[in-house]
Design a protein around this motif. Sequence first.
Motif, PDB file in Angstrom:
ATOM      1  N   VAL A  23       0.853  -1.183   0.000  1.00  0.00           N
ATOM      2  CA  VAL A  23       0.000   0.000   0.000  1.00  0.00           C
ATOM      3  C   VAL A  23       0.890   1.235   0.000  1.00  0.00           C
ATOM      4  O   VAL A  23       1.758   1.395   0.837  1.00  0.00           O
ATOM      5  N   MET A  24       0.691   2.097  -1.005  1.00  0.00           N
ATOM      6  CA  MET A  24       1.498   3.309  -1.114  1.00  0.00           C
ATOM      7  C   MET A  24       0.555   4.503  -1.138  1.00  0.00           C
ATOM      8  O   MET A  24      -0.192   4.706  -2.091  1.00  0.00           O
ATOM      9  N   GLU A  25       0.583   5.280  -0.087  1.00  0.00           N
ATOM     10  CA  GLU A  25      -0.304   6.425  -0.011  1.00  0.00           C
ATOM     11  C   GLU A  25       0.294   7.595  -0.773  1.00  0.00           C
ATOM     12  O   GLU A  25       1.479   7.870  -0.718  1.00  0.00           O
ATOM     13  N   THR A  26      -0.549   8.284  -1.541  1.00  0.00           N
ATOM     14  CA  THR A  26      -0.128   9.472  -2.252  1.00  0.00           C
ATOM     15  C   THR A  26      -0.936  10.649  -1.737  1.00  0.00           C
ATOM     16  O   THR A  26      -2.029  10.488  -1.207  1.00  0.00           O
ATOM     17  N   SER A  27      -0.409  11.833  -1.904  1.00  0.00           N
ATOM     18  CA  SER A  27      -1.082  13.018  -1.400  1.00  0.00           C
ATOM     19  C   SER A  27      -1.162  14.091  -2.476  1.00  0.00           C
ATOM     20  O   SER A  27      -0.159  14.428  -3.108  1.00  0.00           O
ATOM     21  N   THR A  57      -0.293   1.949 -13.989  1.00  0.00           N
ATOM     22  CA  THR A  57       0.149   1.800 -12.594  1.00  0.00           C
ATOM     23  C   THR A  57       0.624   3.134 -12.042  1.00  0.00           C
ATOM     24  O   THR A  57       0.289   3.511 -10.906  1.00  0.00           O
ATOM     25  N   ILE A  58       1.391   3.869 -12.834  1.00  0.00           N
ATOM     26  CA  ILE A  58       1.850   5.191 -12.417  1.00  0.00           C
ATOM     27  C   ILE A  58       0.654   6.116 -12.192  1.00  0.00           C
ATOM     28  O   ILE A  58       0.617   6.911 -11.244  1.00  0.00           O
ATOM     29  N   TYR A 279       6.138   0.677  -9.346  1.00  0.00           N
ATOM     30  CA  TYR A 279       6.134   0.777  -7.888  1.00  0.00           C
ATOM     31  C   TYR A 279       7.516   1.162  -7.357  1.00  0.00           C
ATOM     32  O   TYR A 279       7.651   1.997  -6.459  1.00  0.00           O
ATOM     33  N   MET A 280       8.537   0.541  -7.910  1.00  0.00           N
ATOM     34  CA  MET A 280       9.888   0.807  -7.423  1.00  0.00           C
ATOM     35  C   MET A 280      10.339   2.219  -7.766  1.00  0.00           C
ATOM     36  O   MET A 280      11.079   2.842  -7.000  1.00  0.00           O
ATOM     37  N   VAL A 285      11.861   7.523  -5.536  1.00  0.00           N
ATOM     38  CA  VAL A 285      11.640   8.967  -5.441  1.00  0.00           C
ATOM     39  C   VAL A 285      11.301   9.370  -4.013  1.00  0.00           C
ATOM     40  O   VAL A 285      11.768  10.403  -3.505  1.00  0.00           O
ATOM     41  N   LYS A 286      10.517   8.543  -3.332  1.00  0.00           N
ATOM     42  CA  LYS A 286      10.111   8.858  -1.960  1.00  0.00           C
ATOM     43  C   LYS A 286      11.166   8.497  -0.926  1.00  0.00           C
ATOM     44  O   LYS A 286      11.010   8.771   0.257  1.00  0.00           O
ATOM     45  N   GLY A 287      12.236   7.853  -1.392  1.00  0.00           N
ATOM     46  CA  GLY A 287      13.295   7.477  -0.456  1.00  0.00           C
ATOM     47  C   GLY A 287      12.956   6.274   0.383  1.00  0.00           C
ATOM     48  O   GLY A 287      13.558   6.053   1.447  1.00  0.00           O
ATOM     49  N   GLU A 288      12.000   5.467  -0.078  1.00  0.00           N
ATOM     50  CA  GLU A 288      11.601   4.278   0.656  1.00  0.00           C
ATOM     51  C   GLU A 288      12.475   3.087   0.245  1.00  0.00           C
ATOM     52  O   GLU A 288      12.875   2.981  -0.915  1.00  0.00           O
ATOM     53  N   PRO A 289      12.776   2.179   1.165  1.00  0.00           N
ATOM     54  CA  PRO A 289      13.644   1.033   0.844  1.00  0.00           C
ATOM     55  C   PRO A 289      12.984   0.085  -0.152  1.00  0.00           C
ATOM     56  O   PRO A 289      11.785  -0.171  -0.070  1.00  0.00           O
ATOM     57  N   LEU A 290      13.774  -0.453  -1.077  1.00  0.00           N
ATOM     58  CA  LEU A 290      13.261  -1.404  -2.065  1.00  0.00           C
ATOM     59  C   LEU A 290      13.219  -2.825  -1.519  1.00  0.00           C
ATOM     60  O   LEU A 290      12.558  -3.690  -2.079  1.00  0.00           O
ATOM     61  N   LYS A 291      13.964  -3.071  -0.459  1.00  0.00           N
ATOM     62  CA  LYS A 291      14.035  -4.400   0.159  1.00  0.00           C
ATOM     63  C   LYS A 291      14.524  -5.455  -0.836  1.00  0.00           C
ATOM     64  O   LYS A 291      13.971  -6.554  -0.938  1.00  0.00           O
ATOM     65  N   ILE A 292      15.533  -5.096  -1.607  1.00  0.00           N
ATOM     66  CA  ILE A 292      16.147  -6.007  -2.563  1.00  0.00           C
ATOM     67  C   ILE A 292      17.551  -6.320  -2.082  1.00  0.00           C
ATOM     68  O   ILE A 292      18.377  -5.422  -1.919  1.00  0.00           O
ATOM     69  N   GLU A 293      17.832  -7.587  -1.840  1.00  0.00           N
ATOM     70  CA  GLU A 293      19.132  -7.981  -1.307  1.00  0.00           C
ATOM     71  C   GLU A 293      20.155  -8.316  -2.387  1.00  0.00           C
ATOM     72  O   GLU A 293      21.345  -8.115  -2.208  1.00  0.00           O
ATOM     73  N   GLU A 294      19.707  -8.822  -3.517  1.00  0.00           N
ATOM     74  CA  GLU A 294      20.646  -9.242  -4.562  1.00  0.00           C
ATOM     75  C   GLU A 294      21.198  -8.036  -5.331  1.00  0.00           C
ATOM     76  O   GLU A 294      20.481  -7.052  -5.573  1.00  0.00           O
ATOM     77  N   THR A 295      22.450  -8.114  -5.712  1.00  0.00           N
ATOM     78  CA  THR A 295      23.071  -7.070  -6.524  1.00  0.00           C
ATOM     79  C   THR A 295      23.749  -7.711  -7.731  1.00  0.00           C
ATOM     80  O   THR A 295      24.005  -8.911  -7.760  1.00  0.00           O
ATOM     81  N   ILE A 296      24.070  -6.883  -8.721  1.00  0.00           N
ATOM     82  CA  ILE A 296      24.804  -7.337  -9.901  1.00  0.00           C
ATOM     83  C   ILE A 296      25.820  -6.261 -10.252  1.00  0.00           C
ATOM     84  O   ILE A 296      25.555  -5.067 -10.085  1.00  0.00           O
TER      85      ILE A 296
END
Length: 340
Positions: A23-27, A57-58, A279-280, A285-296
């Motif tokens: 859930v992503m609240e927008t204002s 989605t956007i 979503y990502m 933009v909002k500075g929220e964590p993506l919760k992605i552990e894998e990197t390349i």
Amino acid sequence: MNKIGIVIIISALILTGCGQKEVMETSKEGPEIKIGVSFDSFVIERWYREQDTFISTIEALGATAYVQDANGEIEKQIKQIEYLIEEEVDAIVVIPTDGEAIRPVIQKAKEKGIKIIAYDRMINHAGVDLYITFDNEKIGCLMTKALLKQVGNKGNVLVIMGSPTDSNVKKIDRVFEDLIQSTDIQVLEKVYAQNWQAEVAFQTVSNHLKEGAQIDGIFCGNDDLAQQAIKALSEYRQAGEVCVVGQDADLSACQRIVEGTQGMTVHKNVLTLAEEAAYMAIKLVKGEPLKIEETINDGSYEVPYYKLDVIQVTKENMDEVIIDSGFHSKEAVYLNLVEK
């Protein structure tokens, strides 16, 4: 508004779902979020579907989308990204025409504080904020094994890869070469379709058939290339006799599979990929964590890496994978068989 951008003005809603779809609240009172999307081109069927899903989605997340189409021209894509920078977008989602040549303008965008998502194709040495794609190693593995299953460990094959500037092509190419090393497969020719121009496949196959070559299998970088390869085979009445593999699960490819002229394709849930990217982008933009552990590693930086799984599609599992999921309708997939 500059006419070069296709601007979608949107209303604020709240969505829920899985993966990144929290859930992503927008204002309406907060600052407007502007997301740029730079497509390589719309030559490939899937990009149209992904554009529509990304925009919708956007829209629901209360942002404004600026959609650009470079028509396969890197200089045009660079200029369009410069335009997005001038419009002060908050994030840019990029399907790069050339993952190397685009780097300078991407770095320019990053210096302006713009978040960058490399969508489906990597942008090298740029340190983007996210690379989101499918499991391309698995794609290469599924395609190669399907080819070997029908051709066997000994036979003549043509390899028609996609654009040489597409980072995914290199991954799939490496997997193909690794898997055929232990076989007696003879690669008659390997070509690359610059900017994914499908005519390359038609011309390559036609040339070999004209010379009387025995072709047992054709490895095609996507379904669009496979379509042209099969068109050439049809002119020599060999369609259905030569194993042809591709990827993307285009509608026409699914039709060819049930008709027996294409051996397999790879289903990539492009709609989910587009949703996740949207979503990502907002989260970044909002500075929220993506919760992605894998990197390349992009050659210089470790980049957050999010990949979706893929599924092999054959005549045997067409209904289960494609039709039951709603990706294509049964009426559309079996249309030509019904007409016959």
